[in-house]
Enzyme design. Structure first.
Site, mmCIF file in Angstrom:
data_model
loop_
_atom_site.group_PDB
_atom_site.id
_atom_site.type_symbol
_atom_site.label_atom_id
_atom_site.label_comp_id
_atom_site.label_asym_id
_atom_site.label_seq_id
_atom_site.Cartn_x
_atom_site.Cartn_y
_atom_site.Cartn_z
ATOM 1 N N GLU A 66 1.623 6.434 -7.081
ATOM 2 C CA GLU A 66 0.566 7.349 -7.530
ATOM 3 C C GLU A 66 0.999 8.802 -7.409
ATOM 4 O O GLU A 66 0.750 9.610 -8.313
ATOM 5 C CB GLU A 66 -0.694 7.142 -6.701
ATOM 6 C CG GLU A 66 -1.467 5.912 -7.055
ATOM 7 C CD GLU A 66 -2.710 5.733 -6.201
ATOM 8 O OE1 GLU A 66 -3.463 4.814 -6.521
ATOM 9 O OE2 GLU A 66 -2.917 6.488 -5.238
ATOM 10 N N TYR A 114 0.816 -1.210 0.000
ATOM 11 C CA TYR A 114 0.000 0.000 0.000
ATOM 12 C C TYR A 114 0.858 1.272 0.000
ATOM 13 O O TYR A 114 0.633 2.154 -0.834
ATOM 14 C CB TYR A 114 -0.973 -0.024 1.172
ATOM 15 C CG TYR A 114 -2.083 0.987 1.053
ATOM 16 C CD1 TYR A 114 -3.148 0.772 0.200
ATOM 17 C CD2 TYR A 114 -2.061 2.161 1.802
ATOM 18 C CE1 TYR A 114 -4.171 1.695 0.090
ATOM 19 C CE2 TYR A 114 -3.079 3.084 1.698
ATOM 20 C CZ TYR A 114 -4.135 2.847 0.850
ATOM 21 O OH TYR A 114 -5.126 3.769 0.747
#
Length: 141
Positions: free
Chosen positions: A73, A66
């Site tokens: 991103e 994660y």
């Protein structure tokens, strides 16, 4: 050369490698390939035949992946800033019928500033979900 990736990809999406030198280059696009691995686990859980080790793996593997996905991103968004500014993408300029202006580049910058705070809240929520799922699973055994 055609760039086949979409921006932003998200943790659930898959980004193909773009041409060298395009919005962040090859190294960022390769970081986003870890996304959709939970789908088979969901299908097995619905069918009621998901093994315990697979459920544990699903609720544990996010711990290292994660943060890696969030960094990917943010890097993709950061490398897309000049691209969005140059092309005047998704902007709505004044005067217009709506009497409203919108600048996509500034929206992306705001998203980059907000992302670390939202990420922390989502990450801690996922730990709570992990604890809930794994302790429920232990009680039913």
């Amino acid at each position: 050369m055609v760039c086949t990736n979409t921006l932003p990809c998200g943790r659930g999406g898959l980004c193909a490698r773009g041409p060298r030198g395009s919005m962040g280059g090859d190294y960022v696009h390769g970081m986003e390939f870890h996304g959709g691995g939970a789908l088979p686990v969901d299908a097995l859980s619905i069918a009621g035949s998901c093994p315990e080790w697979l459920t544990w793996l699903r609720y544990t593997i996010f711990i290292p992946t994660y943060p890696f996905g969030v960094v990917a991103e943010m890097l993709l968004l950061y490398h897309a800033l000049p691209y969005a500014r140059e092309r005047d993408m998704y902007n709505l300029h004044m005067p217009n019928w709506y009497n409203f202006a919108f600048d996509w580049h500034n929206f992306m910058v705001g998203g980059l500033c907000y992302y670390p705070f939202a990420w922390l809240q989502l990450y801690t929520h996922m730990f709570a979900q992990r604890k809930k799922k794994l302790t429920t699973q232990l009680k039913t055994d």
